[in-house]
Write an enzyme that holds these catalytic residues in place. Structure first.
Site, PDB file in Angstrom:
ATOM      1  N   GLY A 196       3.245  -4.210   9.255  1.00  0.00           N
ATOM      2  CA  GLY A 196       3.204  -2.763   9.425  1.00  0.00           C
ATOM      3  C   GLY A 196       2.013  -2.088   8.798  1.00  0.00           C
ATOM      4  O   GLY A 196       2.133  -0.988   8.252  1.00  0.00           O
ATOM      5  N   THR A 197       0.839  -2.714   8.867  1.00  0.00           N
ATOM      6  CA  THR A 197      -0.365  -2.112   8.312  1.00  0.00           C
ATOM      7  C   THR A 197      -1.510  -2.222   9.305  1.00  0.00           C
ATOM      8  O   THR A 197      -1.669  -3.254   9.964  1.00  0.00           O
ATOM      9  CB  THR A 197      -0.770  -2.778   6.981  1.00  0.00           C
ATOM     10  OG1 THR A 197      -2.068  -2.311   6.589  1.00  0.00           O
ATOM     11  CG2 THR A 197      -0.800  -4.293   7.088  1.00  0.00           C
ATOM     12  N   CYS A 223       2.879   5.470 -19.262  1.00  0.00           N
ATOM     13  CA  CYS A 223       2.314   5.963 -20.518  1.00  0.00           C
ATOM     14  C   CYS A 223       0.900   5.406 -20.656  1.00  0.00           C
ATOM     15  O   CYS A 223       0.710   4.184 -20.676  1.00  0.00           O
ATOM     16  CB  CYS A 223       3.176   5.518 -21.694  1.00  0.00           C
ATOM     17  SG  CYS A 223       2.493   5.995 -23.301  1.00  0.00           S
ATOM     18  N   LEU A 249       2.204  -2.865  15.475  1.00  0.00           N
ATOM     19  CA  LEU A 249       2.210  -2.340  16.840  1.00  0.00           C
ATOM     20  C   LEU A 249       0.823  -1.952  17.326  1.00  0.00           C
ATOM     21  O   LEU A 249       0.608  -1.792  18.521  1.00  0.00           O
ATOM     22  CB  LEU A 249       3.139  -1.119  16.933  1.00  0.00           C
ATOM     23  CG  LEU A 249       4.641  -1.409  16.818  1.00  0.00           C
ATOM     24  CD1 LEU A 249       5.426  -0.104  16.793  1.00  0.00           C
ATOM     25  CD2 LEU A 249       5.102  -2.287  17.964  1.00  0.00           C
ATOM     26  N   HIS A 266      -1.528   1.481  -4.369  1.00  0.00           N
ATOM     27  CA  HIS A 266      -1.792   2.920  -4.335  1.00  0.00           C
ATOM     28  C   HIS A 266      -0.850   3.709  -5.235  1.00  0.00           C
ATOM     29  O   HIS A 266      -0.843   4.940  -5.200  1.00  0.00           O
ATOM     30  CB  HIS A 266      -1.707   3.435  -2.895  1.00  0.00           C
ATOM     31  CG  HIS A 266      -2.733   2.824  -2.004  1.00  0.00           C
ATOM     32  ND1 HIS A 266      -2.619   2.792  -0.622  1.00  0.00           N
ATOM     33  CD2 HIS A 266      -3.897   2.198  -2.289  1.00  0.00           C
ATOM     34  CE1 HIS A 266      -3.675   2.173  -0.111  1.00  0.00           C
ATOM     35  NE2 HIS A 266      -4.459   1.804  -1.102  1.00  0.00           N
ATOM     36  N   GLN A 273       0.832  -1.204   0.000  1.00  0.00           N
ATOM     37  CA  GLN A 273       0.000   0.000   0.000  1.00  0.00           C
ATOM     38  C   GLN A 273       0.865   1.252   0.000  1.00  0.00           C
ATOM     39  O   GLN A 273       0.346   2.361   0.034  1.00  0.00           O
ATOM     40  CB  GLN A 273      -0.903   0.009   1.231  1.00  0.00           C
ATOM     41  CG  GLN A 273      -1.817  -1.206   1.339  1.00  0.00           C
ATOM     42  CD  GLN A 273      -2.458  -1.309   2.708  1.00  0.00           C
ATOM     43  OE1 GLN A 273      -3.577  -0.855   2.910  1.00  0.00           O
ATOM     44  NE2 GLN A 273      -1.742  -1.902   3.653  1.00  0.00           N
ATOM     45  N   ASN A 274       2.190   1.079  -0.001  1.00  0.00           N
ATOM     46  CA  ASN A 274       3.119   2.203   0.089  1.00  0.00           C
ATOM     47  C   ASN A 274       3.408   2.789  -1.283  1.00  0.00           C
ATOM     48  O   ASN A 274       3.344   2.096  -2.297  1.00  0.00           O
ATOM     49  CB  ASN A 274       4.424   1.758   0.742  1.00  0.00           C
ATOM     50  CG  ASN A 274       4.206   1.232   2.148  1.00  0.00           C
ATOM     51  OD1 ASN A 274       3.202   1.551   2.789  1.00  0.00           O
ATOM     52  ND2 ASN A 274       5.132   0.433   2.642  1.00  0.00           N
ATOM     53  N   VAL A 275       3.770   4.065  -1.304  1.00  0.00           N
ATOM     54  CA  VAL A 275       4.106   4.740  -2.560  1.00  0.00           C
ATOM     55  C   VAL A 275       5.563   5.180  -2.576  1.00  0.00           C
ATOM     56  O   VAL A 275       5.966   5.982  -3.413  1.00  0.00           O
ATOM     57  CB  VAL A 275       3.181   5.962  -2.788  1.00  0.00           C
ATOM     58  CG1 VAL A 275       1.727   5.540  -2.879  1.00  0.00           C
ATOM     59  CG2 VAL A 275       3.379   7.026  -1.703  1.00  0.00           C
ATOM     60  N   ASP A 276       6.378   4.641  -1.663  1.00  0.00           N
ATOM     61  CA  ASP A 276       7.746   5.122  -1.491  1.00  0.00           C
ATOM     62  C   ASP A 276       8.772   4.457  -2.401  1.00  0.00           C
ATOM     63  O   ASP A 276       9.957   4.802  -2.375  1.00  0.00           O
ATOM     64  CB  ASP A 276       8.192   4.979  -0.034  1.00  0.00           C
ATOM     65  CG  ASP A 276       8.002   3.561   0.505  1.00  0.00           C
ATOM     66  OD1 ASP A 276       8.087   2.594  -0.288  1.00  0.00           O
ATOM     67  OD2 ASP A 276       7.762   3.418   1.719  1.00  0.00           O
TER      68      ASP A 276
END
Length: 490
Positions: free
Chosen positions: A229-230, A162, A256, A154, A134-137
């Site tokens: 981590g989600t 293109c 966490l 995401h 889900q990360n865009v990094d």
């Protein structure tokens, strides 16, 4: 997550629950224990329980036939990228009226975490079959996960696509827009040339069918979906892991904070993702190798013929991005240009992009140009030196090396030398009228080792085989999680 990305997102009141407290093992009730001895014994049992959970997860992964990993912002917080819903998350602080938090380093210079690199090793070992993020990094791609084994639900802040031929362009800079808008660049395919678009979704944008279909397919095939981590709050992405349950698969959650899917999971671990995954890798006897960041840039030498004085030539030397002359080179702060043995050619320091130096010299005398490239913040080394030989009469042949081969050489050299800054030529192209020599360089700009002080604490947490390790685990836990005064235990 990218702070620029957060600022570009359109405002939305309902972003799910934010600011939830992070739950560390052992439980928060341990903080209230005043008896140091009772606290120590309770800590020992909790640490054994954590170690047993990590061992259980390692055994599940070892036995799995189709492991799928589902990742969220929590795997990138150790890279200096804030999450969204944690106590200091982007949306938590915005809800409190504090604005976007400051990043600890430029977004484009973030390096993969232990978890990112460990997932690459699991994929190479044939254990990990697919990653859903889900990360865009872009850290999964930068760490080495094959593109065909990754679904970025995401989008990717460093990716353009293109819309006509579907070609993807991974950049070393953050694309300026989000919301699937047109950018300032075009497809480089001569038969296409369409305007490129960013790939990052805004709130109203639907998940990309290509990524979503691949994610659903692998979740249905999975015997384990490992969620790392989600908070599993954003629909429809958060429901993907549930698809493995229909065929008897299991869900494991390492986070966490509590998630809405905890009651569906076969195993829930409250701990830092990096520590848990490092422990799993230890049990599986898999090494977490160093990660070397390799960046590309281009040096373009252009010669102009003088009509009046044919023995002289005007020329320019330009250091630019491989993504086009109009693009920035984000990892270069300044360039010092010198001409050894040619005192009449004035030295110069270039502070602003585009980095261009213009000179005039005799065509009968070859010369060498020395470039000292000073790197930006976030690079592991301060600079690198490039020597550019210039011969006005001779023309070199074109050549093109495999970029992956060059990258592997740089990484091997950096690891062997235990430092970065090395560079190699990837490609050289010659063009006439005007004469141009375009040389692409690859340079190792950063290196992170995962086997130093960090991994030693990970190993002791993963396998508590001695009194020393248990005491060290207790000290680490107290320092990180429980704000009470430590006392020496005899």
């Amino acid at each position: 997550m990218s702070l620029g990305y957060a600022e570009k997102l359109s405002y939305r009141e309902d972003v799910g629950t934010v600011g939830m407290s992070e739950i560390f093992d052992p439980p928060d009730a341990l903080q209230q224990k005043k008896d140091v001895l009772r606290f120590w014994f309770s800590s020992m049992f909790s640490l054994f329980d954590r170690a047993m959970q990590i061992e259980q997860l390692a055994m599940m992964i070892h036995k799995s036939k189709h492991l799928v990993v589902f990742t969220g912002a929590g795997i990138s917080t150790s890279c200096g990228i804030p999450d969204f819903r944690g106590p200091k998350g982007i949306w938590t602080l915005q809800r409190e009226g504090k604005g976007v938090p400051e990043a600890s380093l430029p977004f484009d210079r973030a390096m993969p975490s232990i978890t990112h690199v460990a997932l690459v090793e699991l994929e190479k070992a044939g254990i990990l079959k697919f990653v859903i993020s889900q990360n865009v990094d872009s850290l999964h791609l930068r760490s080495g996960i094959p593109r065909e084994k990754l679904a970025e639900l995401h989008g990717n802040s460093f990716m353009e696509i293109c819309p006509k031929c579907r070609a993807e362009y991974l950049r070393d800079f953050e694309v300026e827009t989000i919301g699937l808008k047109e950018t300032s660049r075009r497809c480089s395919d001569v038969n296409c040339g369409a305007k490129l678009k960013d790939t990052v979704l805004d709130w109203e944008d639907a998940l990309p069918p290509k990524e979503m279909n691949a994610a659903e397919k692998h979740c249905r095939m999975a015997d384990i979906v490992l969620c790392l981590g989600t908070s599993l709050q954003i629909t429809p992405a958060c429901n993907l892991p549930l698809k493995c349950l229909r065929m008897g698969g299991k869900i494991v959650i390492v986070n966490l904070q509590q998630t809405p899917k905890d009651n569906k999971a076969s195993l829930v671990i409250r701990g830092l993702v990096d520590k848990v995954i490092a422990g799993v890798m230890h049990y599986l006897n898999l090494r977490i190798p160093p990660h070397v960041r390799v960046d590309l840039f281009e040096i373009i030498f252009t010669q102009f013929q003088r009509t009046s004085e044919k023995k002289y030539a005007k020329w320019t030397l330009r250091v630019s991005s491989v993504h086009g002359e109009r693009a920035q080179v984000p990892f270069i702060k300044s360039i010092e240009v010198s001409f050894p043995g040619r005192p009449k050619l004035k030295e110069v320091v270039l502070h602003q992009q585009p980095f261009v130096v213009k000179r005039e010299s005799l065509k009968t005398r070859p010369l060498k140009v020395f470039l000292k490239l000073n790197f930006s913040d976030g690079c592991g080394c301060q600079c690198t030196n490039i020597e550019v030989p210039i011969n006005f009469r001779a023309s070199l042949d074109n050549f093109n090396q495999d970029k992956n081969t060059v990258t592997r050489k740089l990484r091997d050299t950096s690891i062997q030398d235990q430092c970065c800054g090395q560079s190699l030529v990837v490609e050289k192209r010659i063009q006439s009228n005007p004469k141009r020599e375009m040389t692409v360089y690859a340079v190792a700009t950063n290196m992170v080792r995962y086997d130093g002080s960090l991994s030693s604490s990970h190993l002791s947490e993963a396998r508590p085989e001695s009194k020393y390790n248990l005491l060290k685990m207790q000290d680490d836990m107290i320092a990180d999680e429980v704000p009470v005064k430590k006392q020496k235990i005899q």
